[in-house]
Motif scaffolding. Structure first.
Motif, PDB file in Angstrom:
ATOM      1  N   TRP A 138      47.350  44.962  41.328  1.00 34.52           N
ATOM      2  CA  TRP A 138      48.800  45.121  41.542  1.00 34.52           C
ATOM      3  C   TRP A 138      48.874  44.734  43.085  1.00 34.52           C
ATOM      4  O   TRP A 138      49.835  43.859  43.212  1.00 34.52           O
ATOM      5  N   LYS A 139      47.743  44.141  44.060  1.00 37.45           N
ATOM      6  CA  LYS A 139      48.059  43.774  45.171  1.00 37.45           C
ATOM      7  C   LYS A 139      48.205  41.833  44.969  1.00 37.45           C
ATOM      8  O   LYS A 139      49.142  41.489  46.438  1.00 37.45           O
ATOM      9  N   PHE A 140      48.278  41.550  43.973  1.00 37.92           N
ATOM     10  CA  PHE A 140      48.216  39.932  43.727  1.00 37.92           C
ATOM     11  C   PHE A 140      50.126  40.217  43.310  1.00 37.92           C
ATOM     12  O   PHE A 140      50.476  38.714  44.008  1.00 37.92           O
ATOM     13  N   PHE A 141      50.400  40.729  43.144  1.00 34.65           N
ATOM     14  CA  PHE A 141      52.362  41.078  42.647  1.00 34.65           C
ATOM     15  C   PHE A 141      53.191  41.116  44.343  1.00 34.65           C
ATOM     16  O   PHE A 141      53.646  41.114  43.982  1.00 34.65           O
ATOM     17  N   GLY A 142      52.082  42.210  44.709  1.00 35.12           N
ATOM     18  CA  GLY A 142      52.386  42.028  45.981  1.00 35.12           C
ATOM     19  C   GLY A 142      52.847  41.051  47.176  1.00 35.12           C
ATOM     20  O   GLY A 142      53.834  41.282  47.772  1.00 35.12           O
ATOM     21  N   ASN A 143      52.100  40.543  47.260  1.00 38.11           N
ATOM     22  CA  ASN A 143      51.956  38.757  47.830  1.00 38.11           C
ATOM     23  C   ASN A 143      53.194  38.509  47.125  1.00 38.11           C
ATOM     24  O   ASN A 143      53.709  37.567  48.443  1.00 38.11           O
ATOM     25  N   GLU A 194      36.294  30.286  33.626  1.00 42.89           N
ATOM     26  CA  GLU A 194      36.360  31.573  34.172  1.00 42.89           C
ATOM     27  C   GLU A 194      38.110  31.709  34.817  1.00 42.89           C
ATOM     28  O   GLU A 194      37.962  30.440  35.846  1.00 42.89           O
ATOM     29  N   PHE A 195      39.033  32.027  34.860  1.00 39.47           N
ATOM     30  CA  PHE A 195      39.874  32.189  35.467  1.00 39.47           C
ATOM     31  C   PHE A 195      39.907  32.297  37.299  1.00 39.47           C
ATOM     32  O   PHE A 195      38.780  33.358  37.147  1.00 39.47           O
ATOM     33  N   SER A 196      40.305  31.413  37.532  1.00 39.20           N
ATOM     34  CA  SER A 196      40.016  31.729  39.306  1.00 39.20           C
ATOM     35  C   SER A 196      41.980  31.379  39.205  1.00 39.20           C
ATOM     36  O   SER A 196      42.448  31.277  38.895  1.00 39.20           O
ATOM     37  N   TYR A 197      41.972  32.526  41.039  1.00 39.06           N
ATOM     38  CA  TYR A 197      43.342  32.355  41.298  1.00 39.06           C
ATOM     39  C   TYR A 197      43.559  32.391  43.070  1.00 39.06           C
ATOM     40  O   TYR A 197      42.356  32.632  43.470  1.00 39.06           O
ATOM     41  N   THR A 198      44.100  30.756  43.137  1.00 38.96           N
ATOM     42  CA  THR A 198      44.349  30.956  44.996  1.00 38.96           C
ATOM     43  C   THR A 198      45.484  30.729  44.926  1.00 38.96           C
ATOM     44  O   THR A 198      46.872  31.328  43.950  1.00 38.96           O
ATOM     45  N   ASP A 199      45.939  31.852  45.416  1.00 40.91           N
ATOM     46  CA  ASP A 199      47.118  32.923  46.020  1.00 40.91           C
ATOM     47  C   ASP A 199      48.689  31.570  46.536  1.00 40.91           C
ATOM     48  O   ASP A 199      47.819  31.210  47.990  1.00 40.91           O
ATOM     49  N   PRO A 200      49.431  31.592  45.950  1.00 41.72           N
ATOM     50  CA  PRO A 200      50.774  30.344  47.106  1.00 41.72           C
ATOM     51  C   PRO A 200      50.668  31.072  48.081  1.00 41.72           C
ATOM     52  O   PRO A 200      51.356  30.438  48.712  1.00 41.72           O
ATOM     53  N   VAL A 201      50.768  32.342  48.129  1.00 40.82           N
ATOM     54  CA  VAL A 201      51.754  32.660  49.415  1.00 40.82           C
ATOM     55  C   VAL A 201      50.444  33.079  50.611  1.00 40.82           C
ATOM     56  O   VAL A 201      50.772  32.350  51.968  1.00 40.82           O
ATOM     57  N   ASP A 202      49.358  32.921  50.756  1.00 41.68           N
ATOM     58  CA  ASP A 202      48.760  33.214  51.502  1.00 41.68           C
ATOM     59  C   ASP A 202      47.198  32.318  51.628  1.00 41.68           C
ATOM     60  O   ASP A 202      46.173  32.018  52.677  1.00 41.68           O
ATOM     61  N   GLY A 203      46.873  31.688  50.224  1.00 41.14           N
ATOM     62  CA  GLY A 203      46.052  30.588  50.337  1.00 41.14           C
ATOM     63  C   GLY A 203      44.646  31.463  49.757  1.00 41.14           C
ATOM     64  O   GLY A 203      43.154  30.359  49.530  1.00 41.14           O
ATOM     65  N   SER A 204      44.335  32.319  49.779  1.00 44.80           N
ATOM     66  CA  SER A 204      43.288  33.215  49.668  1.00 44.80           C
ATOM     67  C   SER A 204      42.756  32.692  47.657  1.00 44.80           C
ATOM     68  O   SER A 204      44.027  32.418  46.604  1.00 44.80           O
ATOM     69  N   VAL A 205      41.699  32.732  47.580  1.00 47.18           N
ATOM     70  CA  VAL A 205      40.899  32.625  46.666  1.00 47.18           C
ATOM     71  C   VAL A 205      40.202  34.160  45.980  1.00 47.18           C
ATOM     72  O   VAL A 205      39.510  34.131  46.416  1.00 47.18           O
ATOM     73  N   SER A 206      40.599  34.035  44.325  1.00 52.37           N
ATOM     74  CA  SER A 206      39.980  35.054  43.595  1.00 52.37           C
ATOM     75  C   SER A 206      39.311  34.312  42.606  1.00 52.37           C
ATOM     76  O   SER A 206      40.139  34.032  41.456  1.00 52.37           O
ATOM     77  N   GLU A 207      38.007  34.392  42.414  1.00 55.42           N
ATOM     78  CA  GLU A 207      36.957  33.605  41.653  1.00 55.42           C
ATOM     79  C   GLU A 207      36.867  34.540  40.498  1.00 55.42           C
ATOM     80  O   GLU A 207      36.462  35.957  40.703  1.00 55.42           O
TER      81      GLU A 207
END
Length: 541
Positions: free
Chosen positions: A344-349, A452-465
């Motif tokens: 849920w933290k990804f939605f919070g951003n 293998e899904f990875s995500y770059t947060d559009p708000v803070d630029g953090s990457v989750s691999e």
């Protein structure tokens, strides 16, 4: 004396929803203290800060709350706001943090996991926005647990938490509040309670199964007391330390009593269930089960009918394993749709940045920007408000939705308590073969891509691999595989299966039958049953 010498415990690494272990592990001398002190240290201390504290009433929760209060006092906190009896649902805790301008909060829960002396317990830290701690904070907490040498805790009698009011623990104010009132008041501001009262006044029938967990008091107050549903509408309404022996996970497998009633000849008009800490939901109509992915899509398509969302949605978001049903609604509404990792933290951003109003996960979690957690009773009220506004039952609403948008047949198969080394080896082998899968065929399906899904947060630029494996087939079908972070022993492999049917024919098939080719292709490609020795999944939702 407030300083106590200690040494690190292994494995105190918080997951997507805090630290979860078997209750006897948490009950070890110093175990809870180490983790709480590490949390305080990782957030630059709590001197002068206000915290919220509460949980789902599971075994060891009351004792843990007393421990945390004494530690907060020793660490210089100014005030701790506690739910009466140490009770607070997770969404209610998120609301209190935001409403009271608190600096953060500690939630005592293992969510949908069983509770009891030999079952599960958990502790989660939420930030000032009311949402779960981001990865940078959980990483800092874990790092501190590996080097901790002492914790602070005062010696004092336990605080009386059974009466609303204020008291002092050393120099710290302990404020005991009604755990239900502020949350119920918020719901009354979002939804058309007058229309909902009219619904029940006209004879609408409902069954709400709180599964002997925390939402019982909330559901009784909202549905029976404020909306006028008949007494007994809410069942299993008393929170119990062991959830009455129930597994408080609102899915067709564990909420089998509700499913049997809703599929029976005397079914009420509407059924719902919630989980241990109140952040998950299951929606059922008379003779029809609504998948969480479909529920999110229907809520998005009809949100404008609810007063709190009458001006429209800013955007929507879903976790990657969740079906693409809501994506099609977003296109029709002309709003952005974000695909995030699970958590849920990804939605919070996205909500904090004003990019989305509505979000959901396939694991029975749906929510909006009214708090920073998924919210089970909120989702139930969304459905009731939509039913009242449209004058249609659940089955009619679903049929109408599929006719307009097509149907994403969807199911999740869980393989629980697998040997961790077997699960890791199986997915490691899949990782090595991802690039070679493109263009291969299985069960008449052609692999369009695999990754293998990875995500770059559009708000803070953090990457989750490393957020899960995707195998996409031509024509819109897919399978997703990932290991869950919510278990306390072994590994739980979640397999998500999806096939899109645009209609107008073929919209009323049984999901498992509609997905049979995808299921068979997954076994051919991954070899889950062959590698694990299992005959099939433990849970199908």
């Amino acid at each position: 004396m407030t300083a106590h010498a200690t040494q690190p415990f292994e494995g105190q690494k918080p997951g997507t929803s805090g630290l979860r272990k078997k209750t006897p592990i948490f009950m070890q001398p110093g175990y809870l203290e180490n983790f709480v002190q590490s949390t305080f240290d990782a957030i630059d201390g709590v001197v002068g800060k206000t915290l919220v504290l509460g949980g789902d009433g599971r075994y060891f929760g009351a004792e843990a709350a007393q421990c945390i209060l004494k530690m907060a006092a020793a660490n210089g906190a100014a005030r701790v706001i506690v739910g009466q009896g140490a009770w607070l649902s997770t969404p209610a805790a998120s609301n209190l943090i935001r409403q009271r301008g608190a600096d953060g909060g500690l939630i005592l829960s293992a969510s949908h996991n069983p509770g009891g002396p030999n079952e599960d317990f958990g502790v989660k830290y939420n930030m000032a926005n009311g949402g779960p701690a981001p990865e940078a904070v959980t990483a800092a907490i874990f790092a501190r647990t590996q080097e901790i040498t002492s914790y602070k805790k005062i010696t004092a009698p336990d605080v009386k938490l059974d009466m609303v009011g204020e008291s002092h623990l050393a120099q710290m104010v302990v404020e005991v509040v009604d755990p239900v009132a502020a949350y119920a008041d918020m719901m009354e501001e979002i939804f058309d309670f007058k229309a909902l009262r009219g619904l029940f006044h006209e004879g609408f029938t409902m069954r709400m199964d709180s599964m002997c967990a925390i939402t019982g008091p909330y559901a009784v107050e909202i549905f029976e007391n404020r909306l006028g549903a008949p007494k007994g509408t809410v069942v299993h309404e008393q929170p119990l330390p062991d959830f009455g022996g129930m597994h408080p996970d609102p899915n067709p497998t564990w909420a089998h009593e509700l499913m049997a009633e809703m599929m029976g000849p005397e079914a009420p008009d509407f059924g719902a269930a919630s989980d241990g800490d109140g952040d998950r939901n299951m929606i059922v109509g008379r003779g029809v089960y609504v998948s969480p992915s479909d529920s999110l899509a229907v809520i998005a398509a009809n949100a404008h009918l609810v007063p709190g969302y009458a001006t429209g949605l800013k955007g929507v978001a879903r976790s990657m394993p969740t079906s693409a049903a809501v994506d099609r609604v977003a296109v029709a509404l002309g709003v952005d749709c974000y695909e995030t990792p699970t958590g849920w933290k990804f939605f919070g951003n996205l909500m904090d940045a004003g990019r989305v109003s509505l979000c959901g996960e396939e694991s029975f979690g749906t929510g909006s920007d009214h708090v920073r957690e998924k919210d089970g009773l909120w989702a139930v009220l969304m459905w009731l408000n939509i039913i009242a506004a449209r004058g249609m039952g659940v089955a009619e609403i679903m049929a109408d939705h599929w006719e307009e948008y097509g149907r994403n047949y969807y199911s999740r198969h869980d393989y629980e308590v697998l040997p961790t080394d077997v699960a890791n080896a199986m997915l490691g082998d899949l990782r090595d073969r991802l690039e070679s899968l493109k263009g291969t065929q299985s069960q008449g399906l052609t692999v369009e891509s695999a990754d293998e899904f990875s995500y770059t947060d559009p708000v803070d630029g953090s990457v989750s691999e490393g957020q899960g494996f995707r195998i996409l087939f031509e024509g819109g079908s897919r399978v997703v595989l990932r290991l869950s972070g919510t278990g306390t022993e072994g590994a739980t492999l979640r397999v998500y299966l999806e096939r899109y049917e645009p209609g107008p024919e073929g919209l009323a098939a049984d999901p498992q039958e509609a997905l049979a080719p995808i299921i068979a292709a997954t076994e051919e490609i991954v070899g889950i049953r062959a590698r694990t020795g299992r005959k099939g999944p433990d849970v199908i939702t």
